[in-house]
Design a protein around this motif. Structure first.
Motif, PDB file in Angstrom:
ATOM      1  N   MET A   1       0.846  -1.199   0.000  1.00 40.41           N
ATOM      2  CA  MET A   1       0.000   0.000   0.000  1.00 40.41           C
ATOM      3  C   MET A   1       0.875   1.240   0.000  1.00 40.41           C
ATOM      4  SD  MET A   1      -3.078   1.042   2.640  1.00 40.41           S
ATOM      5  CE  MET A   1      -3.959  -0.464   2.247  1.00 40.41           C
ATOM      6  N   SER A   2       0.491   2.230  -0.808  1.00 34.47           N
ATOM      7  CA  SER A   2       1.294   3.442  -0.915  1.00 34.47           C
ATOM      8  C   SER A   2       1.276   4.239   0.387  1.00 34.47           C
ATOM      9  CB  SER A   2       0.765   4.313  -2.050  1.00 34.47           C
ATOM     10  OG  SER A   2       1.473   5.526  -2.116  1.00 34.47           O
ATOM     11  N   ALA A   3       2.417   4.843   0.702  1.00 31.73           N
ATOM     12  CA  ALA A   3       2.527   5.664   1.906  1.00 31.73           C
ATOM     13  C   ALA A   3       1.804   6.990   1.767  1.00 31.73           C
ATOM     14  CB  ALA A   3       4.000   5.905   2.245  1.00 31.73           C
ATOM     15  N   ILE A   4       1.433   7.343   0.538  1.00 29.14           N
ATOM     16  CA  ILE A   4       0.651   8.550   0.261  1.00 29.14           C
ATOM     17  C   ILE A   4      -0.512   8.177  -0.650  1.00 29.14           C
ATOM     18  CG2 ILE A   4       0.602  10.779  -0.937  1.00 29.14           C
ATOM     19  CD1 ILE A   4       2.107  11.079   1.605  1.00 29.14           C
ATOM     20  N   LEU A   5      -1.725   8.533  -0.231  1.00 28.14           N
ATOM     21  CA  LEU A   5      -2.893   8.371  -1.097  1.00 28.14           C
ATOM     22  C   LEU A   5      -3.177   9.719  -1.750  1.00 28.14           C
ATOM     23  CD1 LEU A   5      -5.237   6.298   1.255  1.00 28.14           C
ATOM     24  CD2 LEU A   5      -3.552   5.457  -0.402  1.00 28.14           C
ATOM     25  N   PHE A   6      -3.569   9.681  -3.015  1.00 26.50           N
ATOM     26  CA  PHE A   6      -3.767  10.935  -3.742  1.00 26.50           C
ATOM     27  C   PHE A   6      -4.893  10.802  -4.744  1.00 26.50           C
ATOM     28  CE2 PHE A   6      -2.673  13.749  -7.386  1.00 26.50           C
ATOM     29  CZ  PHE A   6      -2.796  14.969  -6.728  1.00 26.50           C
ATOM     30  N   GLU A   7      -5.767  11.810  -4.761  1.00 26.19           N
ATOM     31  CA  GLU A   7      -6.781  11.900  -5.797  1.00 26.19           C
ATOM     32  C   GLU A   7      -7.157  13.359  -6.022  1.00 26.19           C
ATOM     33  OE1 GLU A   7     -10.727  10.459  -5.221  1.00 26.19           O
ATOM     34  OE2 GLU A   7     -10.778  10.958  -3.085  1.00 26.19           O
ATOM     35  N   VAL A   8      -7.601  13.646  -7.213  1.00 24.51           N
ATOM     36  CA  VAL A   8      -8.094  14.983  -7.545  1.00 24.51           C
ATOM     37  C   VAL A   8      -9.590  14.868  -7.795  1.00 24.51           C
ATOM     38  CG1 VAL A   8      -7.964  16.935  -9.122  1.00 24.51           C
ATOM     39  CG2 VAL A   8      -5.890  15.656  -8.540  1.00 24.51           C
ATOM     40  N   LYS A   9     -10.358  15.664  -7.070  1.00 27.56           N
ATOM     41  CA  LYS A   9     -11.812  15.632  -7.201  1.00 27.56           C
ATOM     42  C   LYS A   9     -12.357  17.040  -6.995  1.00 27.56           C
ATOM     43  CE  LYS A   9     -15.927  13.305  -5.385  1.00 27.56           C
ATOM     44  NZ  LYS A   9     -16.437  12.342  -4.364  1.00 27.56           N
ATOM     45  N   ASP A  10     -13.173  17.495  -7.925  1.00 28.76           N
ATOM     46  CA  ASP A  10     -13.809  18.814  -7.823  1.00 28.76           C
ATOM     47  C   ASP A  10     -12.774  19.921  -7.602  1.00 28.76           C
ATOM     48  OD1 ASP A  10     -16.329  17.614  -8.087  1.00 28.76           O
ATOM     49  OD2 ASP A  10     -16.464  17.266  -5.933  1.00 28.76           O
ATOM     50  N   ASN A  11     -11.663  19.848  -8.343  1.00 31.11           N
ATOM     51  CA  ASN A  11     -10.586  20.846  -8.311  1.00 31.11           C
ATOM     52  C   ASN A  11      -9.804  20.862  -7.004  1.00 31.11           C
ATOM     53  OD1 ASN A  11     -12.908  22.695 -10.111  1.00 31.11           O
ATOM     54  ND2 ASN A  11     -10.959  22.102 -11.001  1.00 31.11           N
ATOM     55  N   ILE A  12      -9.933  19.811  -6.196  1.00 29.88           N
ATOM     56  CA  ILE A  12      -9.191  19.699  -4.942  1.00 29.88           C
ATOM     57  C   ILE A  12      -8.223  18.523  -5.044  1.00 29.88           C
ATOM     58  CG2 ILE A  12      -9.346  19.388  -2.438  1.00 29.88           C
ATOM     59  CD1 ILE A  12     -12.321  20.294  -2.710  1.00 29.88           C
ATOM     60  N   GLY A  13      -6.964  18.769  -4.698  1.00 31.90           N
ATOM     61  CA  GLY A  13      -5.988  17.696  -4.634  1.00 31.90           C
ATOM     62  C   GLY A  13      -5.953  17.143  -3.218  1.00 31.90           C
ATOM     63  N   PHE A  14      -6.473  15.948  -3.029  1.00 38.29           N
ATOM     64  CA  PHE A  14      -6.534  15.324  -1.709  1.00 38.29           C
ATOM     65  C   PHE A  14      -5.284  14.473  -1.486  1.00 38.29           C
ATOM     66  CE2 PHE A  14     -11.031  16.095  -2.616  1.00 38.29           C
ATOM     67  CZ  PHE A  14     -11.465  16.640  -1.417  1.00 38.29           C
ATOM     68  N   ILE A  15      -4.478  14.864  -0.513  1.00 44.68           N
ATOM     69  CA  ILE A  15      -3.266  14.130  -0.150  1.00 44.68           C
ATOM     70  C   ILE A  15      -3.465  13.541   1.240  1.00 44.68           C
ATOM     71  CG2 ILE A  15      -0.798  14.301   0.348  1.00 44.68           C
ATOM     72  CD1 ILE A  15      -0.666  16.667  -1.591  1.00 44.68           C
ATOM     73  N   THR A  16      -3.340  12.222   1.346  1.00 46.30           N
ATOM     74  CA  THR A  16      -3.525  11.558   2.637  1.00 46.30           C
ATOM     75  C   THR A  16      -2.244  10.837   3.039  1.00 46.30           C
ATOM     76  OG1 THR A  16      -5.878  11.204   2.150  1.00 46.30           O
ATOM     77  CG2 THR A  16      -4.922   9.918   3.950  1.00 46.30           C
ATOM     78  N   LEU A  17      -1.683  11.217   4.175  1.00 46.56           N
ATOM     79  CA  LEU A  17      -0.538  10.505   4.735  1.00 46.56           C
ATOM     80  C   LEU A  17      -1.034   9.128   5.154  1.00 46.56           C
ATOM     81  CD1 LEU A  17       0.889  13.392   6.982  1.00 46.56           C
ATOM     82  CD2 LEU A  17       1.254  12.975   4.530  1.00 46.56           C
ATOM     83  N   ASN A  18      -0.358   8.068   4.701  1.00 44.23           N
ATOM     84  CA  ASN A  18      -0.961   6.742   4.818  1.00 44.23           C
ATOM     85  C   ASN A  18      -0.023   5.680   5.407  1.00 44.23           C
ATOM     86  OD1 ASN A  18      -3.186   4.936   4.418  1.00 44.23           O
ATOM     87  ND2 ASN A  18      -2.142   4.116   2.616  1.00 44.23           N
ATOM     88  N   ARG A  19       0.389   5.910   6.650  1.00 50.17           N
ATOM     89  CA  ARG A  19       1.058   4.874   7.431  1.00 50.17           C
ATOM     90  C   ARG A  19       0.330   4.795   8.783  1.00 50.17           C
ATOM     91  NH1 ARG A  19       6.808   5.364   8.709  1.00 50.17           N
ATOM     92  NH2 ARG A  19       6.868   3.089   8.507  1.00 50.17           N
ATOM     93  N   PRO A  20      -0.945   4.428   8.766  1.00 51.15           N
ATOM     94  CA  PRO A  20      -1.760   4.504   9.983  1.00 51.15           C
ATOM     95  C   PRO A  20      -1.234   3.657  11.128  1.00 51.15           C
ATOM     96  CG  PRO A  20      -2.871   3.232   8.270  1.00 51.15           C
ATOM     97  CD  PRO A  20      -1.709   3.907   7.620  1.00 51.15           C
ATOM     98  N   GLU A  21      -0.553   2.579  10.803  1.00 52.76           N
ATOM     99  CA  GLU A  21      -0.002   1.721  11.863  1.00 52.76           C
ATOM    100  C   GLU A  21       1.119   2.413  12.630  1.00 52.76           C
ATOM    101  OE1 GLU A  21       2.698   1.223   8.391  1.00 52.76           O
ATOM    102  OE2 GLU A  21       0.532   1.440   8.705  1.00 52.76           O
TER     103      GLU A  21
END
Length: 256
Positions: A1-21
């Motif tokens: 699983m990537s350490a960063i999740l990323f998507e663009v939706k409705d002109n917003i770049g959503f960046i999620t830090l993704n090492r929840p453990e």
């Protein structure tokens, strides 16, 4: 699983830090991926607002100490990871929201402080955790925090490592707004949607003016405001804003 999740939706770049453990503590992979996504957002015509948050129960616990064994490694981490991250955030030509969904500690707290607008869930907290392991605050923390909350309070929080609740952070002026846990996601994204629909170039010029003000005099700032205002007045969004005002309608900005 990537350490960063990323998507663009409705002109917003959503960046999620993704090492929840690891409460999204930074390793090298995550730091370099975050830089990559910040650059991608800056270069994208579609993205008009950037939204940074964390997965799981925390925003970011700072540096993963499992990757630090000596002073030379710490120097590399600052030069190649954290310093570029906060610099890219301040230079990013769109507004950057830090949506603090849990604990923000160490470099995680200071990366948040470098964002343009910080909102937090009511159960979130902020910790300048560096003194607990014999380090100084980095990632721009010693620059930003005193300017946000004053010298005395910043000094005390950095030296004691005391935890600051979201409500206290809002009271101190450290963050913009606190939302109840059950509405946080909706309200934070609503703010991002508002910014994404605004005059993007004008917001960037505002950000430039604020950056400039941190290290220039009053008269230099007036001169800089004049230059930036002229650039703002040349944008299509300014023309649309004036026309909409005269026609008594809601403006439709395109970020141009």
């Amino acid at each position: 699983m990537s350490a960063i999740l990323f998507e663009v939706k409705d002109n917003i770049g959503f960046i999620t830090l993704n090492r929840p453990e690891k409460l999204n503590a930074f390793n090298r992979e995550m730091a370099l991926l975050l830089q990559e996504k910040l650059d991608e957002c800056n270069n994208s015509k579609e993205v008009r607002c950037v939204y940074i948050t964390g997965s799981g129960k925390g925003f970011c616990a700072g540096q993963d100490l499992a990757e630090v064994s000596d002073s030379r490694e710490m120097n590399i981490i600052l030069r190649e990871q954290f310093n570029p991250i906060v610099s890219k955030i301040r230079k990013l030509e769109k507004p950057v929201i830090a949506a603090i969904n849990g604990v923000a500690a160490g470099a995680g707290a200071n990366i948040a402080l470098c964002c343009d607008i910080i909102v937090a869930t009511a159960s979130a907290s902020f910790i300048q955790a560096f003194s607990k392991i014999g380090l100084i605050p980095d990632s721009g923390g010693t620059f930003m925090l005193p300017r946000l909350i004053g010298w005395q309070k910043a000094s005390a929080l950095m030296m004691t490592g005391d935890k600051v609740s979201a409500d206290e952070a809002e009271r101190l002026g450290m963050i913009y707004k606190v939302f109840a846990d059950d509405v946080f996601d909706v309200e934070a994204k609503k703010l991002a949607a508002t910014l994404a629909a605004m005059p993007t170039r004008g917001l960037w010029f505002t950000k430039q003016a604020l950056n400039w003000a941190l290290s220039h005099t009053w008269y230099e700032q007036l001169s800089n405001e004049d230059k930036l205002q002229q650039r703002a007045a040349d944008t299509c969004d300014f023309k649309e804003g004036v026309q909409a005002f005269l026609e008594k309608r809601k403006p439709v900005f395109k970020g141009e």
